[in-house]
Scaffold this motif. Sequence first.
Motif, PDB file in Angstrom:
ATOM      1  N   ARG A  70       9.605 -40.151   9.444  1.00 59.72           N
ATOM      2  CA  ARG A  70      10.938 -39.811   9.944  1.00 59.72           C
ATOM      3  C   ARG A  70      11.528 -41.105  10.503  1.00 59.72           C
ATOM      4  O   ARG A  70      11.145 -41.538  11.593  1.00 59.72           O
ATOM      5  CB  ARG A  70      10.853 -38.731  11.016  1.00 59.72           C
ATOM      6  CG  ARG A  70      10.451 -37.372  10.473  1.00 59.72           C
ATOM      7  CD  ARG A  70      10.098 -36.389  11.564  1.00 59.72           C
ATOM      8  NE  ARG A  70      11.162 -36.270  12.550  1.00 59.72           N
ATOM      9  CZ  ARG A  70      11.042 -35.587  13.686  1.00 59.72           C
ATOM     10  NH1 ARG A  70       9.902 -34.990  13.979  1.00 59.72           N
ATOM     11  NH2 ARG A  70      12.039 -35.513  14.533  1.00 59.72           N
ATOM     12  N   PRO A  71      12.443 -41.750   9.795  1.00 55.48           N
ATOM     13  CA  PRO A  71      12.938 -43.066  10.205  1.00 55.48           C
ATOM     14  C   PRO A  71      13.898 -43.046  11.383  1.00 55.48           C
ATOM     15  O   PRO A  71      14.237 -44.100  11.925  1.00 55.48           O
ATOM     16  CB  PRO A  71      13.636 -43.588   8.949  1.00 55.48           C
ATOM     17  CG  PRO A  71      14.046 -42.369   8.212  1.00 55.48           C
ATOM     18  CD  PRO A  71      12.993 -41.344   8.484  1.00 55.48           C
ATOM     19  N   VAL A  72      14.366 -41.847  11.785  1.00 55.08           N
ATOM     20  CA  VAL A  72      15.278 -41.727  12.919  1.00 55.08           C
ATOM     21  C   VAL A  72      14.549 -41.026  14.056  1.00 55.08           C
ATOM     22  O   VAL A  72      14.021 -39.926  13.883  1.00 55.08           O
ATOM     23  CB  VAL A  72      16.552 -40.949  12.542  1.00 55.08           C
ATOM     24  CG1 VAL A  72      17.507 -40.860  13.730  1.00 55.08           C
ATOM     25  CG2 VAL A  72      17.240 -41.600  11.353  1.00 55.08           C
ATOM     26  N   ARG A  73      14.519 -41.671  15.208  1.00 53.58           N
ATOM     27  CA  ARG A  73      13.860 -41.110  16.383  1.00 53.58           C
ATOM     28  C   ARG A  73      14.818 -41.159  17.566  1.00 53.58           C
ATOM     29  O   ARG A  73      15.464 -42.172  17.811  1.00 53.58           O
ATOM     30  CB  ARG A  73      12.592 -41.903  16.739  1.00 53.58           C
ATOM     31  CG  ARG A  73      11.467 -41.739  15.718  1.00 53.58           C
ATOM     32  CD  ARG A  73      10.817 -40.377  15.837  1.00 53.58           C
ATOM     33  NE  ARG A  73       9.739 -40.201  14.872  1.00 53.58           N
ATOM     34  CZ  ARG A  73       8.981 -39.119  14.800  1.00 53.58           C
ATOM     35  NH1 ARG A  73       9.178 -38.125  15.626  1.00 53.58           N
ATOM     36  NH2 ARG A  73       8.027 -39.038  13.893  1.00 53.58           N
ATOM     37  N   ASP A  74      14.898 -40.036  18.301  1.00 56.91           N
ATOM     38  CA  ASP A  74      15.787 -39.951  19.464  1.00 56.91           C
ATOM     39  C   ASP A  74      17.204 -40.372  19.097  1.00 56.91           C
ATOM     40  O   ASP A  74      17.917 -41.016  19.872  1.00 56.91           O
ATOM     41  CB  ASP A  74      15.267 -40.810  20.623  1.00 56.91           C
ATOM     42  CG  ASP A  74      13.923 -40.317  21.136  1.00 56.91           C
ATOM     43  OD1 ASP A  74      13.639 -39.119  20.973  1.00 56.91           O
ATOM     44  OD2 ASP A  74      13.158 -41.124  21.691  1.00 56.91           O
ATOM     45  N   GLY A  75      17.608 -40.038  17.876  1.00 53.28           N
ATOM     46  CA  GLY A  75      18.970 -40.289  17.450  1.00 53.28           C
ATOM     47  C   GLY A  75      19.267 -41.688  16.966  1.00 53.28           C
ATOM     48  O   GLY A  75      20.399 -41.982  16.565  1.00 53.28           O
ATOM     49  N   VAL A  76      18.295 -42.595  16.982  1.00 49.32           N
ATOM     50  CA  VAL A  76      18.537 -43.970  16.531  1.00 49.32           C
ATOM     51  C   VAL A  76      17.492 -44.348  15.486  1.00 49.32           C
ATOM     52  O   VAL A  76      16.428 -43.739  15.392  1.00 49.32           O
ATOM     53  CB  VAL A  76      18.491 -44.977  17.706  1.00 49.32           C
ATOM     54  CG1 VAL A  76      19.608 -44.691  18.690  1.00 49.32           C
ATOM     55  CG2 VAL A  76      17.146 -44.931  18.405  1.00 49.32           C
ATOM     56  N   ILE A  77      17.828 -45.383  14.701  1.00 49.50           N
ATOM     57  CA  ILE A  77      16.934 -45.815  13.630  1.00 49.50           C
ATOM     58  C   ILE A  77      15.702 -46.490  14.204  1.00 49.50           C
ATOM     59  O   ILE A  77      15.801 -47.475  14.934  1.00 49.50           O
ATOM     60  CB  ILE A  77      17.679 -46.770  12.669  1.00 49.50           C
ATOM     61  CG1 ILE A  77      18.760 -45.984  11.909  1.00 49.50           C
ATOM     62  CG2 ILE A  77      16.717 -47.419  11.695  1.00 49.50           C
ATOM     63  CD1 ILE A  77      19.642 -46.845  11.038  1.00 49.50           C
ATOM     64  N   GLU A  81      13.718 -50.265   7.382  1.00 49.49           N
ATOM     65  CA  GLU A  81      13.449 -50.343   5.947  1.00 49.49           C
ATOM     66  C   GLU A  81      13.434 -48.959   5.315  1.00 49.49           C
ATOM     67  O   GLU A  81      14.044 -48.734   4.259  1.00 49.49           O
ATOM     68  CB  GLU A  81      12.124 -51.054   5.706  1.00 49.49           C
ATOM     69  CG  GLU A  81      11.816 -51.286   4.236  1.00 49.49           C
ATOM     70  CD  GLU A  81      10.512 -52.061   4.023  1.00 49.49           C
ATOM     71  OE1 GLU A  81      10.081 -52.158   2.869  1.00 49.49           O
ATOM     72  OE2 GLU A  81       9.948 -52.560   5.020  1.00 49.49           O
ATOM     73  N   VAL A  82      12.764 -48.026   5.963  1.00 50.63           N
ATOM     74  CA  VAL A  82      12.690 -46.665   5.421  1.00 50.63           C
ATOM     75  C   VAL A  82      14.049 -45.976   5.541  1.00 50.63           C
ATOM     76  O   VAL A  82      14.461 -45.218   4.662  1.00 50.63           O
ATOM     77  CB  VAL A  82      11.598 -45.860   6.152  1.00 50.63           C
ATOM     78  CG1 VAL A  82      11.586 -44.411   5.672  1.00 50.63           C
ATOM     79  CG2 VAL A  82      10.229 -46.491   5.919  1.00 50.63           C
ATOM     80  N   SER A  83      14.768 -46.253   6.643  1.00 53.09           N
ATOM     81  CA  SER A  83      16.104 -45.689   6.812  1.00 53.09           C
ATOM     82  C   SER A  83      17.034 -46.147   5.690  1.00 53.09           C
ATOM     83  O   SER A  83      17.850 -45.362   5.181  1.00 53.09           O
ATOM     84  CB  SER A  83      16.681 -46.092   8.164  1.00 53.09           C
ATOM     85  OG  SER A  83      17.995 -45.656   8.298  1.00 53.09           O
ATOM     86  N   ASP A  84      16.920 -47.430   5.297  1.00 50.89           N
ATOM     87  CA  ASP A  84      17.728 -47.939   4.175  1.00 50.89           C
ATOM     88  C   ASP A  84      17.490 -47.107   2.921  1.00 50.89           C
ATOM     89  O   ASP A  84      18.437 -46.734   2.210  1.00 50.89           O
ATOM     90  CB  ASP A  84      17.377 -49.404   3.884  1.00 50.89           C
ATOM     91  CG  ASP A  84      17.786 -50.344   5.001  1.00 50.89           C
ATOM     92  OD1 ASP A  84      18.484 -49.885   5.922  1.00 50.89           O
ATOM     93  OD2 ASP A  84      17.408 -51.527   4.941  1.00 50.89           O
ATOM     94  N   GLU A  85      16.230 -46.830   2.646  1.00 53.05           N
ATOM     95  CA  GLU A  85      15.884 -46.064   1.443  1.00 53.05           C
ATOM     96  C   GLU A  85      16.452 -44.651   1.518  1.00 53.05           C
ATOM     97  O   GLU A  85      16.955 -44.110   0.525  1.00 53.05           O
ATOM     98  CB  GLU A  85      14.368 -46.017   1.267  1.00 53.05           C
ATOM     99  CG  GLU A  85      13.720 -47.355   0.972  1.00 53.05           C
ATOM    100  CD  GLU A  85      14.051 -47.857  -0.434  1.00 53.05           C
ATOM    101  OE1 GLU A  85      14.556 -47.063  -1.250  1.00 53.05           O
ATOM    102  OE2 GLU A  85      13.813 -49.051  -0.708  1.00 53.05           O
TER     103      GLU A  85
END
Length: 352
Positions: A70-77, A81-85
């Motif tokens: 899960r690339p987003v934690r507590d509302g932030v990235i 790298e995984v968030s980009d994908e």
Amino acid sequence: MFERIRDLWVNDIGIDLGTMNTLVWVAGQGVVLDEPSYVAINADTNKVRAVGAEAKRMMAMTAERIQVIRPVRDGVIANAEVSDEMLRSFIRKVSGRFKIMRPRVLIAVPSGITEVGVRTVKESAVSAGARAVRLVEEPFASALGAGLPVEEPDSNMIVDIGGGTTEVAVISLGCIVAGSSLPCGGDAMDSAIIAYVQKKHQLQIGPRTAEQIKIQIGSAYPLPEVLTMEIKGLDMSHTGDRLPRAVTVNSDEIREALADPVANIIRSIRKTIDACPPEIAGRLVDNGITMAGGGSLLRGLPKLLTENTGLPASLGKEPLRSVVNGTGILLQNARQLFNQPQNSLIGHGTRE
């Protein structure tokens, strides 16, 4: 004229980049995507196997060396790298084949985001294929999506309880007058249920079971009738091998388990009210509290908020989609929106 022609060849996209789910709004279509914020990666090759709902279903596939992130934690990235994908996959899915130019993207972010966080979100969106990126504070977008008249010379309070954060804000004349971003939401509620069941019943359960418990029998206020639910997990009552076991829990127990995260949310609301100028706070007596986000659906929560604040509390329009709907409302004036300075954060105002 050039701008009008260009608009025919590009999508404007609004994104609610949530801890639990990501929702995407596309101009002319509305909300076209609502997927879990999960990415599945092959641990051997480090390549993405799946994104969204398909990735979430792979959580138990450890035998195939699948790592679900899960690339987003507590509302932030938390993992750029995984968030980009993930963003790249979602943007490609919704952009359409007949748009030539890369999309302009409006992303909702927590009101407590840091400058580093702002840069990370923008860089991630650009890396994922966005041509231009603007950011809006989540509570402002949520208030818009919930139907509040945020531009009026009045005061309106929004409480948006998401997966990772609870956003509380009092808004007047298009700006957040007072607000707070609390790292406590649906995830914290699930964790509290896991800890309670393990302590009281010596049973280990996972986040998905905890979420099911919260949805089926969870409450913030005593219910007219006690609800029960059978749950299954690993027996922790004996040393040595842990074996599967089933127990029955009831809504009174789960309300006790949720007491701490609910109390934290109430404290954040009271603190925000206290930070308002007297005239603005006084208007809340009439306008009350509007609630949004998945956590706002917890049984009895509006009633408990009213008891603890003295203000009427009610659910806003489409509480699960209020943030992404708010980005859609803002994107109706996309030309003006994307002509604003890139470093401006929409909804940001002077806080007390």
